[in-house]
Design a protein around this motif. Structure first.
Motif, PDB file in Angstrom:
ATOM      1  N   SER A 150       0.812  -1.232   0.000  1.00  0.00           N
ATOM      2  CA  SER A 150       0.000   0.000   0.000  1.00  0.00           C
ATOM      3  C   SER A 150       0.836   1.268   0.000  1.00  0.00           C
ATOM      4  CB  SER A 150      -0.913   0.047   1.226  1.00  0.00           C
ATOM      5  OG  SER A 150      -1.735  -1.079   1.306  1.00  0.00           O
ATOM      6  N   GLY A 151       2.059   1.186   0.508  1.00  0.00           N
ATOM      7  CA  GLY A 151       2.906   2.377   0.595  1.00  0.00           C
ATOM      8  C   GLY A 151       3.443   2.563   1.994  1.00  0.00           C
ATOM      9  N   GLU A 152       3.953   3.773   2.243  1.00  0.00           N
ATOM     10  CA  GLU A 152       4.648   4.077   3.500  1.00  0.00           C
ATOM     11  C   GLU A 152       3.719   3.952   4.718  1.00  0.00           C
ATOM     12  OE1 GLU A 152       6.492   7.892   3.120  1.00  0.00           O
ATOM     13  OE2 GLU A 152       7.302   7.868   5.165  1.00  0.00           O
ATOM     14  N   TYR A 175       6.425  -4.345   5.107  1.00  0.00           N
ATOM     15  CA  TYR A 175       5.940  -2.971   4.926  1.00  0.00           C
ATOM     16  C   TYR A 175       7.115  -2.016   4.749  1.00  0.00           C
ATOM     17  CZ  TYR A 175       1.167  -4.232   6.374  1.00  0.00           C
ATOM     18  OH  TYR A 175      -0.088  -4.766   6.444  1.00  0.00           O
ATOM     19  N   ASP A 176       6.832  -0.871   4.128  1.00  0.00           N
ATOM     20  CA  ASP A 176       7.792   0.225   4.009  1.00  0.00           C
ATOM     21  C   ASP A 176       7.562   1.109   5.246  1.00  0.00           C
ATOM     22  OD1 ASP A 176       9.524   2.199   3.165  1.00  0.00           O
ATOM     23  OD2 ASP A 176       8.058   3.136   1.823  1.00  0.00           O
ATOM     24  N   ARG A 216       0.749  11.076   1.993  1.00  0.00           N
ATOM     25  CA  ARG A 216       2.029  10.389   2.251  1.00  0.00           C
ATOM     26  C   ARG A 216       1.842   8.981   2.851  1.00  0.00           C
ATOM     27  NH1 ARG A 216       7.550  12.465   5.387  1.00  0.00           N
ATOM     28  NH2 ARG A 216       8.486  10.389   5.405  1.00  0.00           N
ATOM     29  N   ALA A 218       0.118   5.495   3.945  1.00  0.00           N
ATOM     30  CA  ALA A 218      -1.000   4.569   3.676  1.00  0.00           C
ATOM     31  C   ALA A 218      -1.591   4.070   4.987  1.00  0.00           C
ATOM     32  CB  ALA A 218      -0.497   3.394   2.857  1.00  0.00           C
ATOM     33  N   LYS A 237      -2.836   9.120   3.141  1.00  0.00           N
ATOM     34  CA  LYS A 237      -3.259   8.917   1.754  1.00  0.00           C
ATOM     35  C   LYS A 237      -4.765   8.684   1.702  1.00  0.00           C
ATOM     36  CE  LYS A 237      -0.096   6.509  -1.122  1.00  0.00           C
ATOM     37  NZ  LYS A 237       0.591   5.239  -1.412  1.00  0.00           N
TER      38      LYS A 237
END
Ligand code: NDP
Length: 330
Positions: A150-152, A175-176, A216, A218, A237
């Motif tokens: 999903s992202g950061e 995860y990030d 920014r 997620a 986000k």
């Protein structure tokens, strides 16, 4: 009856005092299961109880310790037998009921969870309420569709107990992860735990000055509340989720509804204390599977009962790093 050793809190005119004391077993409360405690741990809430803050304890003398792992001494006709390894977290043990900073405890059987295979006694307490809550937060993000792709994903108060375990779990799951912290000196620690980068407290609080910022995060796990949570919400986000479990930076939340109604952001509350029994076994199972134990060990210090008293100020001041396990027999 024989004595057991405990941190005993007494209320005097000068405030609450704490001392390691020999206590008669006859004074243990009326639960059905008597436990020989092996380890406890220090959470933020233990700091409050040890210092007589937060109005958490109603009656003194009191034995603190919101978490314990131990061996059943007397199952009292419950489903637990002598020798079973059990864990207790939550249910207001250590607040309204005598807790785990002692060599003996007597609790209600419905509050106990069998210690999962694959975790040592010290690891179960390195997890404790903080790690249990971290996993609940991860599961809350998952339940709202946040996934490794999903992202950061941000973890605030990353240097603390809940935050450190959350970073380690999210890192292992792929995860990030961004560690949010007031301690730039811990950057290497966060990266070893599984974070890709660090963001400072001031930068996070600054984000709260506008109702919306660039998209920014997620997902976010917030252990701090106050200005930090108010900064995280505008930077989420579209359809991102924040799992909020803590107030180490303040209980007040000054924000706007804009992130909720324009970006569909979810603010998911997380409570560990009254979590239903059926969920607890699942959460411990996930911890045994998804928490990298070598990283947990690296984030853990072990202290004795006497040391625990002195560490209460440090935990309330946000100076403790990671998890502090208490060897109650040391
Ligand atoms: P810790 O004291 O171990 O960690 C808290 C961290 O928050 C600190 O290490 C620090 O991280 C950060 N912090 C502390 N003070 C401030 C401040 N004034 N402003 C901004 N950041 C601050 O506590 P725990 O991890 O045990 O608990 C964290 C929070 O979660 C507590 O509020 C606790 O009560 C709550 N909690 C709630 C549970 C629930 O069931 N809902 C269960 C467990 C905990 P850094 O130095 O990295 O910035």
């Amino acid at each position: 009856m024989a004595d057991f050793r405990a941190i005993l809190l007494e209320k005097t005119d000068a405030g609450v005092t704490a001392a390691v004391t020999d206590v008669d077993q006859a004074r243990l409360p009326d639960g059905d299961v008597t436990i020989r405690v092996l380890y406890s741990t220090l959470n933020y809430k233990d700091g409050l109880v040890l210092k007589g803050q937060g109005g958490l304890v109603r009656n003194y003398p009191h034995v603190p310790g919101i978490d314990l792992v131990g061996v059943v001494e007397d199952g009292g006709g419950s489903g637990f037998a002598k020798g079973d390894r059990v864990i207790a977290t939550g249910w207001r043990v250590g607040e309204v009921w005598w807790g785990g900073l002692a060599t003996m405890a007597r609790l209600k059987s419905e509050w106990l969870v069998r210690a999962p295979d694959g975790l040592t006694d010290t690891q179960t307490m390195a997890i404790g309420t903080a790690g249990f809550t971290a996993m609940q937060c991860v599961m809350a993000l998952e339940a709202h569709g946040v996934a490794p792709g999903s992202g950061e994903v941000l973890v605030t108060g990353a240097g603390g107990g809940v935050g450190s375990v959350a970073v380690a779990i999210l890192g292992k799951l792929g995860y990030d992860v961004t560690a949010g912290s007031g301690r730039a000196s811990l950057e290497g620690y966060f990266k070893d735990l599984g974070a890709a980068r660090l963001i400072g407290r001031e930068e996070l609080a600054e984000l709260g000055k506008r109702p919306l910022q660039s998209e920014r995060f997620a997902g976010a796990i917030d252990t701090v509340g106050g200005d930090i949570l108010a900064g995280v919400l505008p930077a989420m986000k579209y359809r991102g989720t924040v799992a909020a479990c803590g107030l180490a930076g303040g209980a007040a939340l000054k924000t706007t509804v804009i992130p909720f109604i324009i970006r569909g952001v979810t603010l998911a509350g997380v409570d560990s204390v009254m979590a239903p029994a059926a969920e607890r076994a699942e959460i411990w199972g996930r911890l045994a599977r998804d928490l990298p134990t070598e990283k947990l060990d690296a984030a853990t210090s072990i202290v004795g009962l006497e040391d625990a008293i002195g560490l209460a100020d440090d935990i309330l001041a946000g100076k403790v790093r990671g998890r502090t396990v208490v060897d109650v027999n040391a």
